[in-house]
Design an enzyme around this catalytic site. Structure first.
Site, PDB file in Angstrom:
ATOM      1  N   VAL A   1       4.520  -6.301 -10.023  1.00 44.93           N
ATOM      2  CA  VAL A   1       5.111  -5.003 -10.367  1.00 44.93           C
ATOM      3  C   VAL A   1       6.517  -4.825  -9.777  1.00 44.93           C
ATOM      4  CG1 VAL A   1       4.819  -2.485 -10.240  1.00 44.93           C
ATOM      5  CG2 VAL A   1       2.818  -3.951 -10.535  1.00 44.93           C
ATOM      6  N   ALA A   2       6.727  -5.353  -8.566  1.00 46.49           N
ATOM      7  CA  ALA A   2       8.010  -5.097  -7.893  1.00 46.49           C
ATOM      8  C   ALA A   2       9.198  -5.637  -8.700  1.00 46.49           C
ATOM      9  CB  ALA A   2       7.989  -5.692  -6.489  1.00 46.49           C
TER      10      ALA A   2
ATOM     11  N   ILE B   1       2.888   3.204  -5.213  1.00 41.66           N
ATOM     12  CA  ILE B   1       2.127   2.654  -6.344  1.00 41.66           C
ATOM     13  C   ILE B   1       0.789   2.119  -5.844  1.00 41.66           C
ATOM     14  CG2 ILE B   1       2.110   1.031  -8.285  1.00 41.66           C
ATOM     15  CD1 ILE B   1       5.132   1.040  -8.274  1.00 41.66           C
TER      16      ILE B   1
ATOM     17  N   ASP C   1      -1.108  -4.429   3.444  1.00 43.37           N
ATOM     18  CA  ASP C   1       0.311  -4.181   3.723  1.00 43.37           C
ATOM     19  C   ASP C   1       0.683  -4.898   5.020  1.00 43.37           C
ATOM     20  OD1 ASP C   1       2.971  -2.817   3.950  1.00 43.37           O
ATOM     21  OD2 ASP C   1       2.143  -1.482   2.424  1.00 43.37           O
TER      22      ASP C   1
ATOM     23  N   ARG D   1       6.400   5.465 -21.705  1.00 45.68           N
ATOM     24  CA  ARG D   1       7.528   6.408 -21.664  1.00 45.68           C
ATOM     25  C   ARG D   1       7.966   6.751 -23.084  1.00 45.68           C
ATOM     26  NH1 ARG D   1      10.177   3.429 -16.387  1.00 45.68           N
ATOM     27  NH2 ARG D   1       9.084   4.754 -14.904  1.00 45.68           N
TER      28      ARG D   1
ATOM     29  N   HIS E   1      12.686  -5.853 -18.478  1.00 44.92           N
ATOM     30  CA  HIS E   1      12.477  -4.511 -17.931  1.00 44.92           C
ATOM     31  C   HIS E   1      13.801  -4.018 -17.348  1.00 44.92           C
ATOM     32  CE1 HIS E   1      10.314  -1.156 -16.381  1.00 44.92           C
ATOM     33  NE2 HIS E   1      10.446  -1.482 -15.116  1.00 44.92           N
TER      34      HIS E   1
ATOM     35  N   ARG F   1      18.000  -2.211 -10.871  1.00 44.77           N
ATOM     36  CA  ARG F   1      16.867  -3.024 -10.418  1.00 44.77           C
ATOM     37  C   ARG F   1      17.357  -4.337  -9.813  1.00 44.77           C
ATOM     38  NH1 ARG F   1      15.074  -0.737 -15.293  1.00 44.77           N
ATOM     39  NH2 ARG F   1      13.268   0.646 -15.081  1.00 44.77           N
TER      40      ARG F   1
ATOM     41  N   GLY G   1       0.821  -1.216   0.000  1.00 46.85           N
ATOM     42  CA  GLY G   1       0.000   0.000   0.000  1.00 46.85           C
ATOM     43  C   GLY G   1       0.847   1.255   0.000  1.00 46.85           C
ATOM     44  N   GLY G   2       1.995   1.177  -0.647  1.00 50.86           N
ATOM     45  CA  GLY G   2       2.905   2.324  -0.705  1.00 50.86           C
ATOM     46  C   GLY G   2       2.511   3.297  -1.799  1.00 50.86           C
TER      47      GLY G   2
HETATM   48  N1  APR Z   1       3.646  -7.790   2.311  1.00 52.17           N
HETATM   49  C1  APR Z   1       2.928  -6.713   1.945  1.00 52.17           C
HETATM   50  N2  APR Z   1       3.452  -5.491   1.748  1.00 52.17           N
HETATM   51  C2  APR Z   1       4.773  -5.336   1.959  1.00 52.17           C
HETATM   52  C3  APR Z   1       5.591  -6.425   2.353  1.00 52.17           C
HETATM   53  C4  APR Z   1       4.974  -7.693   2.529  1.00 52.17           C
HETATM   54  N3  APR Z   1       5.664  -8.771   2.883  1.00 52.17           N
HETATM   55  N4  APR Z   1       6.852  -5.954   2.478  1.00 52.17           N
HETATM   56  C5  APR Z   1       6.817  -4.644   2.177  1.00 52.17           C
HETATM   57  N5  APR Z   1       5.567  -4.261   1.867  1.00 52.17           N
HETATM   58  C6  APR Z   1       5.058  -2.917   1.526  1.00 52.17           C
HETATM   59  C7  APR Z   1       5.779  -1.788   2.267  1.00 52.17           C
HETATM   60  O1  APR Z   1       5.362  -1.725   3.631  1.00 52.17           O
HETATM   61  C8  APR Z   1       5.374  -0.576   1.443  1.00 52.17           C
HETATM   62  O2  APR Z   1       4.200   0.059   1.960  1.00 52.17           O
HETATM   63  O3  APR Z   1       5.262  -2.595   0.165  1.00 52.17           O
HETATM   64  C9  APR Z   1       5.084  -1.172   0.049  1.00 52.17           C
HETATM   65  C10 APR Z   1       5.996  -0.633  -1.029  1.00 52.17           C
HETATM   66  O4  APR Z   1       5.692   0.704  -1.204  1.00 52.17           O
HETATM   67  P1  APR Z   1       6.794   1.818  -1.555  1.00 52.17           P
HETATM   68  O5  APR Z   1       7.973   1.634  -0.686  1.00 52.17           O
HETATM   69  O6  APR Z   1       6.104   3.141  -1.551  1.00 52.17           O
HETATM   70  O7  APR Z   1       7.262   1.416  -3.041  1.00 52.17           O
HETATM   71  P2  APR Z   1       6.533   1.719  -4.438  1.00 52.17           P
HETATM   72  O8  APR Z   1       7.018   3.001  -4.976  1.00 52.17           O
HETATM   73  O9  APR Z   1       5.076   1.506  -4.301  1.00 52.17           O
HETATM   74  O10 APR Z   1       7.195   0.573  -5.340  1.00 52.17           O
HETATM   75  C11 APR Z   1       7.009  -0.788  -5.058  1.00 52.17           C
HETATM   76  O11 APR Z   1       7.402  -1.450  -7.325  1.00 52.17           O
HETATM   77  O12 APR Z   1       8.322  -0.261  -9.094  1.00 52.17           O
HETATM   78  C12 APR Z   1       8.530  -1.227  -8.149  1.00 52.17           C
HETATM   79  O13 APR Z   1      10.877  -1.187  -7.776  1.00 52.17           O
HETATM   80  C13 APR Z   1       9.637  -0.812  -7.229  1.00 52.17           C
HETATM   81  O14 APR Z   1       9.903  -2.830  -6.028  1.00 52.17           O
HETATM   82  C14 APR Z   1       9.318  -1.535  -5.969  1.00 52.17           C
HETATM   83  C15 APR Z   1       7.788  -1.675  -6.000  1.00 52.17           C
END
Ligand code: APR
Length: 311
Positions: free
Chosen positions: A121-122, A14, A34, A154, A178, A91, A11-12
């Site tokens: 996505v990650a 993205i 999350d 892009r 990617h 990455r 829930g970050g």
């Molecule tokens: N289960 C659920 N959520 C998790 C877990 C887990 N085990 N571990 C981490 N998270 C959550 C974090 O708590 C955080 O809220 O994943 C979220 C990631 O959010 P951000 O740090 O804001 O990252 P974001 O910009 O959303 O990008 C996420 O996408 O583009 C890719 O490389 C980027 O790997 C990254 C991912």
């Protein structure tokens, strides 16, 4: 028919934008999931978006949760759980930490939502989606990696900017992993049906290709504390929407290849048709020798990362 359910794992940056877009597009009710440490974050985003819904009258609701039971029964799952890049990182530098997170997520998907269409996505994308497919034991048509829609967005953005034309009329395709050696197919790109190569000089096109390949790093350099989130969220929603509404759009993304492009058993960026059946078709593009060489180079980078993953 019942309302669809969308599980957002992470829930970050993205994740929050995914929730907002899903509601605005009326795709279904959303569970923004999350880890417990981020409970306030997802409950806050859910509440905030539900209150925004009053302004324009959206009918879908968001629930913030740290309990996998709430994710159960999701039609679509989009996984952004993971750590984003910081300046200077590739990455691939994220592999170990994000793989650890992914193992946890994959095991829970297997247990709670084995029938969902899952969009990964990650990063590093191609290796993560490979591991997800193996660990969660998802059918090959129900798991994809989101990268191609973003990479082509892009490319289209830079082309529209260079020509001063509407971005709606730019058609483009990016193949491969990617990473910085992804393959924007300039020869297959058009603006309103006119080949791009007739509209933009070669040196300018080369610069657009380079900027596309390094598009993720450009955003990391600007944000400094993380990576891109608006365009990645929209790109993932396009894939989710095509599945949920059975739109059968042909979108580029990472799919499991079984001989196409001479690749077997790896996820790699290709054009695919996404509908109610998940990945319904994978299209093969005829490439010339130069394009084949570029694609092979991209595949070798993906293969190297994937082969280093211990499952
Ligand atoms: N289960 C659920 N959520 C998790 C877990 C887990 N085990 N571990 C981490 N998270 C959550 C974090 O708590 C955080 O809220 O994943 C979220 C990631 O959010 P951000 O740090 O804001 O990252 P974001 O910009 O959303 O990008 C996420 O996408 O583009 C890719 O490389 C980027 O790997 C990254 C991912």
């Amino acid at each position: 028919t019942r309302k669809k359910k969308i599980g957002l794992i992470g829930g970050g940056q993205i994740g929050g934008n995914l929730a907002l877009l899903a509601v605005q597009k009326n795709l279904g009710d959303v569970v923004l999931f999350d880890i417990p440490a981020a409970e306030g974050l997802v409950k806050g985003k859910a509440l905030d978006i539900n209150q925004l819904s009053a302004v324009d009258g959206y009918d879908c609701r968001v629930t913030g949760s740290t309990d996998w039971k709430d994710v159960a029964g999701s039609d679509v799952i989009i996984i952004t759980a993971g750590v984003p890049r910081k300046p200077g990182m590739s990455r691939e530098d994220l592999l170990d930490i994000n793989l650890k997170i992914m193992r946890d997520v994959a095991a829970n998907i297997k247990q709670h939502a084995p029938n969902a269409f899952v969009i990964k996505v990650a990063n590093p994308l191609d290796a993560m989606v490979f591991a997800l497919h193996k660990i969660a034991e998802l059918p090959k048509n129900m798991v994809v990696g989101m990268a191609g829609v973003l990479d082509t967005s892009r490319f289209k953005c830079f082309v529209a900017e260079a020509l001063g034309c509407s971005i709606r009329d730019v058609e483009a395709l990016v193949l491969g992993g990617h990473g910085d050696d992804m393959v924007p197919l300039v020869r297959h790109s058009t603006v309103g049906g006119v080949p791009l190569t007739e509209l933009i000089a070669k040196d300018k096109l080369d610069a657009i290709v380079k900027r596309t390949r390094e598009g993720g790093a450009e955003l990391v350099g600007l944000y400094k504390t993380g990576s891109a989130y608006f365009a990645p969220a929209s790109s993932s929603i396009a894939m989710a929407e095509s599945f949920l509404l059975d739109r059968k759009r042909v979108l580029p993304g990472a799919a499991l290849l079984e001989g196409q492009y001479g690749i077997n058993g790896y996820f790699f960026g290709v054009p695919m048709q996404i509908g109610a059946g998940g990945v319904e078709k994978i299209h093969t593009v005829q490439l010339d020798d130069a394009e084949k060489a570029l694609l092979e180079k991209s595949f070798q980078s993906v293969k190297k990362t994937v082969d280093s993953v211990k499952l």
